[in-house]
Design an enzyme around this catalytic site. Sequence first.
Site, PDB file in Angstrom:
ATOM      1  N   SER A  86       0.801  -1.237   0.000  1.00  0.00           N
ATOM      2  CA  SER A  86       0.000   0.000   0.000  1.00  0.00           C
ATOM      3  C   SER A  86       0.824   1.273   0.000  1.00  0.00           C
ATOM      4  CB  SER A  86      -0.932   0.012   1.213  1.00  0.00           C
ATOM      5  OG  SER A  86      -1.990  -0.896   1.043  1.00  0.00           O
ATOM      6  N   LYS A  89       0.011   3.725  -2.651  1.00  0.00           N
ATOM      7  CA  LYS A  89      -1.123   4.645  -2.568  1.00  0.00           C
ATOM      8  C   LYS A  89      -0.675   6.104  -2.533  1.00  0.00           C
ATOM      9  CE  LYS A  89      -4.316   1.326  -0.528  1.00  0.00           C
ATOM     10  NZ  LYS A  89      -4.674   0.588   0.670  1.00  0.00           N
ATOM     11  N   SER A 141      -5.909   3.441   4.827  1.00  0.00           N
ATOM     12  CA  SER A 141      -5.434   2.559   3.746  1.00  0.00           C
ATOM     13  C   SER A 141      -6.517   1.601   3.259  1.00  0.00           C
ATOM     14  CB  SER A 141      -4.194   1.763   4.200  1.00  0.00           C
ATOM     15  OG  SER A 141      -3.477   1.288   3.094  1.00  0.00           O
TER      16      SER A 141
END
Length: 300
Positions: A86, A89, A141
Amino acid sequence: MLRKANWRSFAILALSALLPACGGGAPPARPSGPPAEITKAQAVRAATIPLTPPPPVAAESAIVIDPVSGRVLFAKNADTERPIASTQKLLTALVVMDTGNIDKIVTISSDDTLCEPTKLYLKPGETHSRRDLLRVLMVKSANDVGRALARDVGGSQEGFAEMMNRKAASLGMRHSHFMNPHGLPADNQYSTARDISIAARAAWRSQTIRSFTALQSTTFRHSDGRVKTLTNTNKLLKRVPYCDGLKTGTTNAAGRCLVSSGTLGNRSAIVVVLKSNSANVWDDSEKLLRWSLERPGAEQ
């Protein structure tokens, strides 16, 4: 008493002790024009400050950069291509910001909810601004939030991935390829510690993104009135008082990953650790962040 010429040579050599250790980074550019005047006090202080080597870290890849200058302060396997979970992101956030319309309202579709494991459990038909979704993406997240933003901005998950790759190329991320907005495992999806530090630097320089990544917690109101309090997944925000971001990431393939940032005095640093583990990811990141900003002479 030293002659003037000898004193100047001593001072210049002594000040070189202030330079931080660099691993894998290019040497600083030689300044043009006459050298700056060096005082006796500066030279004596520089001559007595010991160099501090970077601490050992368990992470398989790591890098520390100065986000203002872009200078690399430390690197370990920084160009090894690997999944980054993640942490990508951050690039998703940059692509959303590039639209220039983060207050646009997004209507959640059933396709947005098709992801696991971390979710906000958005419901089809809910409406939220891109700003609110982006804030939650940086703090919690949530993968369904990432999919909703990707579909809204790119028209589809695939269309948004193309936008991510164009953005990465424009930033100079030469060893990365992205297939989705959230970092869940996908064939032919990878990056490096150096590349993600480039994305992190761009995100750090965005006042909006950094204001989100610095939040220890936030609230989110669903369309039906339910309110959730969400805690930031980045534990370093509580462990290091000057930490101000940026993004966590975890998958089986990527291991424990963390991009962290901090500012102390007039110095800032971004730390990337990839393929660490639960026992070491926070310590790895904290040690490197403190080393980069608290070591003797760092304030110079």
